[in-house]
Design a protein around this motif. Structure first.
Motif, mmCIF file in Angstrom:
data_model
loop_
_atom_site.group_PDB
_atom_site.id
_atom_site.type_symbol
_atom_site.label_atom_id
_atom_site.label_comp_id
_atom_site.label_asym_id
_atom_site.label_seq_id
_atom_site.Cartn_x
_atom_site.Cartn_y
_atom_site.Cartn_z
ATOM 1 N N GLY A 27 0.796 -1.218 0.000
ATOM 2 C CA GLY A 27 0.000 0.000 0.000
ATOM 3 C C GLY A 27 0.828 1.267 0.000
ATOM 4 N N THR A 28 0.101 2.368 -0.126
ATOM 5 C CA THR A 28 0.719 3.703 -0.150
ATOM 6 C C THR A 28 -0.114 4.644 0.717
ATOM 7 N N VAL A 29 0.549 5.487 1.463
ATOM 8 C CA VAL A 29 -0.120 6.482 2.305
ATOM 9 C C VAL A 29 0.336 7.863 1.853
ATOM 10 N N ALA A 37 3.406 10.225 2.809
ATOM 11 C CA ALA A 37 3.486 10.373 4.260
ATOM 12 C C ALA A 37 4.607 9.464 4.760
ATOM 13 N N ILE A 38 5.737 10.056 5.065
ATOM 14 C CA ILE A 38 6.911 9.285 5.473
ATOM 15 C C ILE A 38 6.816 8.957 6.963
ATOM 16 N N ASP A 54 7.849 3.970 3.980
ATOM 17 C CA ASP A 54 9.204 4.386 3.628
ATOM 18 C C ASP A 54 9.196 5.818 3.091
ATOM 19 N N SER A 55 10.290 6.238 2.461
ATOM 20 C CA SER A 55 10.422 7.622 1.978
ATOM 21 C C SER A 55 9.458 7.952 0.849
ATOM 22 N N ASN A 56 8.881 6.932 0.222
ATOM 23 C CA ASN A 56 7.897 7.142 -0.839
ATOM 24 C C ASN A 56 6.460 6.931 -0.360
#
Length: 481
Positions: A27-29, A37-38, A54-56
């Protein structure tokens, strides 16, 4: 037998845990602007199992099928999402924590980590105030800020002091910074509806950020901008209202009271305070004009027949009719109307954000011929070329019109002050001895400039306010004027 049953049950429950289905979640936030959102926390609900982005803004986690993930990030609302193969979470700002973030110099800081003295005023507070200058929006919203006006003229910028006067000879005004650029223009040229936040830096920390120019404090203004992935949003707003004096006008003498008080003054200034000498003074004082060799009192319709309208008791002689009883304050004032029209358009995609606005303001003062108009527009466009390079454009225009009467301290130059001291027996417009209004060449009534006092050079506050610079033409009734 009992031992075998115990071993069987133990193996049975172990088997259930082994065969429980698991789902690999990717997933991605991101935040509301689409930025990653790091360090956001993702946790399987009801367990201690979890991970961080992570950083992405990406994360990878194994979670039970049908379970729930809890996504949390400082300053944003915690969300719960069902477990699935691919998840995209868009964080929503926690409105209760918005005031914890402030603009400081050329960046931002969290309020709990900022060591200086500062206050943040948000757009919802500014929009509730019907003000023409953004400086007036600061009145009463933050401690240590003094905002006061030297005049009631609409559109005039107020005097602002942060923690008092900082200099005896130099300016004590704070430094204004609008969208990271120091601003030295008029505050009334900025539409308050275009303001997103105002941050007030009040102590020595501001000097560390902006140098000596910040000796009297700094007010950082951030204007409204579009947001990423925002559908086009159109707002139209129209307001209209009226206002009045906070303190009612004090009671003043009417024409009859004024005449009686003048008689009393004449009596008191004569030796022995004789009523006879006071009455005689009406015939020789400047209050009586000489027309065609005949004395008449211009303040009374029957003055020619009775140049002594006040009896020995200090009261008007029965039958004496007042020619004028003018309320000069009423003649110079009005019920002010304020109307404002606002239009704005904002939106954005993943790479471009925009905000545009147009406004028109028309505000009257309580004094006639005193008003303020403003026409303004603003356009802000931001575009991301790539992950490390972006461009922005912000342009605006403002046109202001301000009309106001003379505001100098001298009574003859300040119509508002003059209206408080001029006698109510003087007329607004010129009249002849029969009380008829004298018409000018333009067909309009001529203003009276004190013709009824041949030895004086009075002015007419209403004419002065209306910028009437033409002197009253010589009257055929009174050639000596």
């Amino acid at each position: 037998m009992k031992r075998k049953l115990t071993v069987f049950l133990a193996l049975f429950f172990i088997g259930i845990g082994i065969v429980q289905a698991q789902t690999q979640v990717r997933g991605t936030v991101v935040d509301e602007n689409g930025d990653p959102a790091i360090g956001a926390t993702i946790q399987v609900k009801g367990t201690t199992q979890g991970t961080v982005t992570d950083s992405n803004g990406n994360f990878n986690l194994s979670a039970p099928t049908g379970g729930t993930l809890v996504v949390s990030y400082v300053g944003y609302v915690t969300q719960e999402v069902p477990v699935s193969t691919n998840i995209r979470v868009v964080l929503v700002t926690d409105s209760e924590l918005l005031d914890e973030v402030m603009v400081v110099a050329y960046g931002t800081a969290r309020k709990n980590t900022f060591t200086g003295s500062a206050n943040v005023i948000k757009s919802d507070v500014i929009e509730k105030r019907q003000v023409s200058s953004i400086g007036n929006a600061l009145s009463g919203v933050a401690p240590g800020i003094q905002v006061f006006n030297n005049t009631a003229q609409p559109g005039v910028d107020p005097v602002i002091r942060i923690r008092g006067i900082g200099s005896l000879n130099a300016s004590s005004a704070p430094l204004w910074v609008i969208d990271d650029v120091p601003y030295t223009g008029l505050l009334n040229s900025i539409n308050p509806e275009d303001i997103e936040t105002m941050t007030i830096l009040k102590d020595a920390a501001s000097a560390a950020l902006y140098g000596s120019r910040a000796a009297n404090g700094v007010i950082i203004v951030t204007t409204k901008k579009g947001r990423r992935n925002q559908a086009p949003e159109i707002n139209v707003k129209y307001t209209i209202g009226t206002s009045g004096r906070a303190i009612p006008e004090y009671k003043k003498l009417g024409a009859a009271q004024w005449a009686e008080m003048q008689w009393e003054a004449l009596r008191n200034r004569r030796p022995g305070g004789s009523t006879v000498t006071a009455n005689n003074q009406w015939a020789t004082d400047n209050y009586v004009a000489q027309v065609g060799g005949m004395a008449y009192n211009p303040f009374f319709l029957n003055g020619a027949a009775n140049p002594k309208p006040i009896g020995t008791d200090g009261k008007l002689v029965p039958g004496t009719t007042l020619m004028w009883d003018t309320d000069w304050f009423d003649a110079l004032s009005q019920s002010p109307i304020r109307q404002e029209t606002q239009f704005s358009l904002s939106g954005g995609t993943s790479g471009t954000r925009y905000h545009a606005s147009l406004s028109y303001l028309d505000e009257d003062a309580i004094t006639i011929e005193s008003n303020f108009k403003r026409y303004s527009g603003r356009l802000s466009v931001e575009s991301d070329i790539n992950k490390w390079f972006n461009t922005s454009l912000s342009v605006g225009f403002t046109k202001t019109e301000s009309n106001y009467p003379n505001q100098s301290g001298a009574a003859f130059n300040n119509p508002y002050l003059f209206a408080r001291v001029i006698a109510p027996v003087y007329p607004v417009y010129a009249h002849d001895t029969q009380g008829n209004v004298i018409m000018g060449k333009d067909g309009k009534p001529e203003f009276d400039f004190g013709r009824t006092r041949p030895n004086g050079k009075d002015q007419n506050p209403l004419a002065t306010t209306m910028l009437n610079t033409l002197l009253y033409e010589r009257s055929t009734i009174d050639p000596s004027w």
